[in-house]
Design a protein around this motif. Sequence first.
Motif, PDB file in Angstrom:
ATOM      1  N   VAL A  44      12.620  -3.312  -0.892  1.00 43.97           N
ATOM      2  CA  VAL A  44      11.835  -4.364  -1.526  1.00 43.97           C
ATOM      3  C   VAL A  44      11.039  -3.783  -2.681  1.00 43.97           C
ATOM      4  O   VAL A  44      10.360  -2.767  -2.530  1.00 43.97           O
ATOM      5  CB  VAL A  44      10.872  -5.010  -0.508  1.00 43.97           C
ATOM      6  CG1 VAL A  44       9.950  -5.999  -1.174  1.00 43.97           C
ATOM      7  CG2 VAL A  44      11.649  -5.673   0.609  1.00 43.97           C
ATOM      8  N   GLN A  45      11.153  -4.394  -3.819  1.00 43.15           N
ATOM      9  CA  GLN A  45      10.339  -3.998  -4.967  1.00 43.15           C
ATOM     10  C   GLN A  45       9.070  -4.832  -4.938  1.00 43.15           C
ATOM     11  O   GLN A  45       9.126  -6.047  -4.808  1.00 43.15           O
ATOM     12  CB  GLN A  45      11.098  -4.245  -6.272  1.00 43.15           C
ATOM     13  CG  GLN A  45      12.375  -3.441  -6.397  1.00 43.15           C
ATOM     14  CD  GLN A  45      12.098  -1.942  -6.416  1.00 43.15           C
ATOM     15  OE1 GLN A  45      11.154  -1.480  -7.021  1.00 43.15           O
ATOM     16  NE2 GLN A  45      12.944  -1.187  -5.735  1.00 43.15           N
ATOM     17  N   SER A  46       7.949  -4.196  -5.038  1.00 40.36           N
ATOM     18  CA  SER A  46       6.679  -4.903  -5.009  1.00 40.36           C
ATOM     19  C   SER A  46       5.731  -4.258  -6.003  1.00 40.36           C
ATOM     20  O   SER A  46       5.707  -3.042  -6.146  1.00 40.36           O
ATOM     21  CB  SER A  46       6.066  -4.858  -3.606  1.00 40.36           C
ATOM     22  OG  SER A  46       4.794  -5.454  -3.617  1.00 40.36           O
ATOM     23  N   GLU A  47       4.972  -5.085  -6.665  1.00 44.97           N
ATOM     24  CA  GLU A  47       3.953  -4.600  -7.594  1.00 44.97           C
ATOM     25  C   GLU A  47       2.627  -4.362  -6.873  1.00 44.97           C
ATOM     26  O   GLU A  47       1.670  -3.916  -7.475  1.00 44.97           O
ATOM     27  CB  GLU A  47       3.761  -5.609  -8.737  1.00 44.97           C
ATOM     28  CG  GLU A  47       5.008  -5.820  -9.579  1.00 44.97           C
ATOM     29  CD  GLU A  47       5.504  -4.537 -10.225  1.00 44.97           C
ATOM     30  OE1 GLU A  47       4.676  -3.755 -10.726  1.00 44.97           O
ATOM     31  OE2 GLU A  47       6.724  -4.309 -10.200  1.00 44.97           O
ATOM     32  N   VAL A  48       2.581  -4.656  -5.607  1.00 42.51           N
ATOM     33  CA  VAL A  48       1.356  -4.530  -4.829  1.00 42.51           C
ATOM     34  C   VAL A  48       1.129  -3.054  -4.514  1.00 42.51           C
ATOM     35  O   VAL A  48       1.835  -2.463  -3.704  1.00 42.51           O
ATOM     36  CB  VAL A  48       1.446  -5.354  -3.526  1.00 42.51           C
ATOM     37  CG1 VAL A  48       0.160  -5.240  -2.734  1.00 42.51           C
ATOM     38  CG2 VAL A  48       1.758  -6.809  -3.833  1.00 42.51           C
ATOM     39  N   ARG A  49       0.150  -2.448  -5.184  1.00 43.80           N
ATOM     40  CA  ARG A  49      -0.105  -1.011  -5.024  1.00 43.80           C
ATOM     41  C   ARG A  49      -0.424  -0.649  -3.577  1.00 43.80           C
ATOM     42  O   ARG A  49       0.049   0.349  -3.059  1.00 43.80           O
ATOM     43  CB  ARG A  49      -1.232  -0.553  -5.952  1.00 43.80           C
ATOM     44  CG  ARG A  49      -1.550   0.926  -5.791  1.00 43.80           C
ATOM     45  CD  ARG A  49      -2.508   1.428  -6.860  1.00 43.80           C
ATOM     46  NE  ARG A  49      -3.040   2.719  -6.542  1.00 43.80           N
ATOM     47  CZ  ARG A  49      -2.383   3.863  -6.622  1.00 43.80           C
ATOM     48  NH1 ARG A  49      -1.131   3.868  -6.977  1.00 43.80           N
ATOM     49  NH2 ARG A  49      -2.973   5.016  -6.324  1.00 43.80           N
ATOM     50  N   GLY A  50      -1.220  -1.421  -2.929  1.00 45.10           N
ATOM     51  CA  GLY A  50      -1.559  -1.113  -1.545  1.00 45.10           C
ATOM     52  C   GLY A  50      -0.330  -0.978  -0.669  1.00 45.10           C
ATOM     53  O   GLY A  50      -0.244  -0.090   0.166  1.00 45.10           O
ATOM     54  N   PHE A  51       0.631  -1.843  -0.885  1.00 43.24           N
ATOM     55  CA  PHE A  51       1.863  -1.778  -0.094  1.00 43.24           C
ATOM     56  C   PHE A  51       2.675  -0.545  -0.460  1.00 43.24           C
ATOM     57  O   PHE A  51       3.091   0.223   0.409  1.00 43.24           O
ATOM     58  CB  PHE A  51       2.703  -3.042  -0.302  1.00 43.24           C
ATOM     59  CG  PHE A  51       4.064  -2.968   0.339  1.00 43.24           C
ATOM     60  CD1 PHE A  51       4.195  -3.043   1.718  1.00 43.24           C
ATOM     61  CD2 PHE A  51       5.197  -2.806  -0.430  1.00 43.24           C
ATOM     62  CE1 PHE A  51       5.456  -2.962   2.317  1.00 43.24           C
ATOM     63  CE2 PHE A  51       6.451  -2.725   0.155  1.00 43.24           C
ATOM     64  CZ  PHE A  51       6.584  -2.800   1.533  1.00 43.24           C
TER      65      PHE A  51
END
Length: 156
Positions: A35-42
């Motif tokens: 999964v590509q996510s821009e959510v840094r925490g994740f």
Amino acid sequence: MALAAPQRVAGLALVCPLLPGDAEVPEHRVLVPGVQSEVRGFTQYFVLHTRGMLERYERFVAPGAQLADAQAMERIGRHWELVAAAPSTYEPPTLLVAGRQDSTVGFAGTMRAAADFPNSTLAVLDGAGHALPHEQPLLLRALLVDWLARTRRGAG
């Protein structure tokens, strides 16, 4: 509390603990990309980047992270230290669990701490970082069920 009044504490479970001298922290490494996510925490917290892990992050981690007081956490973090027991002095059942890929606190300190707890179970779980409860929930559950059974036997 466990060290100051061990007779009042049935057992101690430490999951991904920050321990003194934990300087051996591995670099963050994604084990299962997807999964590509821009959510840094994740992306910086989880080592398993699957759709399921992103959903767990969005459901269980992100709401609390948004409410957290970053400045207060920084102040607490500067002075936080779990002091290990003197060798072989804390006898109630103890569980020490760390993620092999934990790039927040590492796992080496947890392994060293096991020597201070004569009735301890030590587990370093591969395929888990600091988000171990999310990344390896079934293994953690089994370890906690065993630990709870040991605390009940000791309290009887």
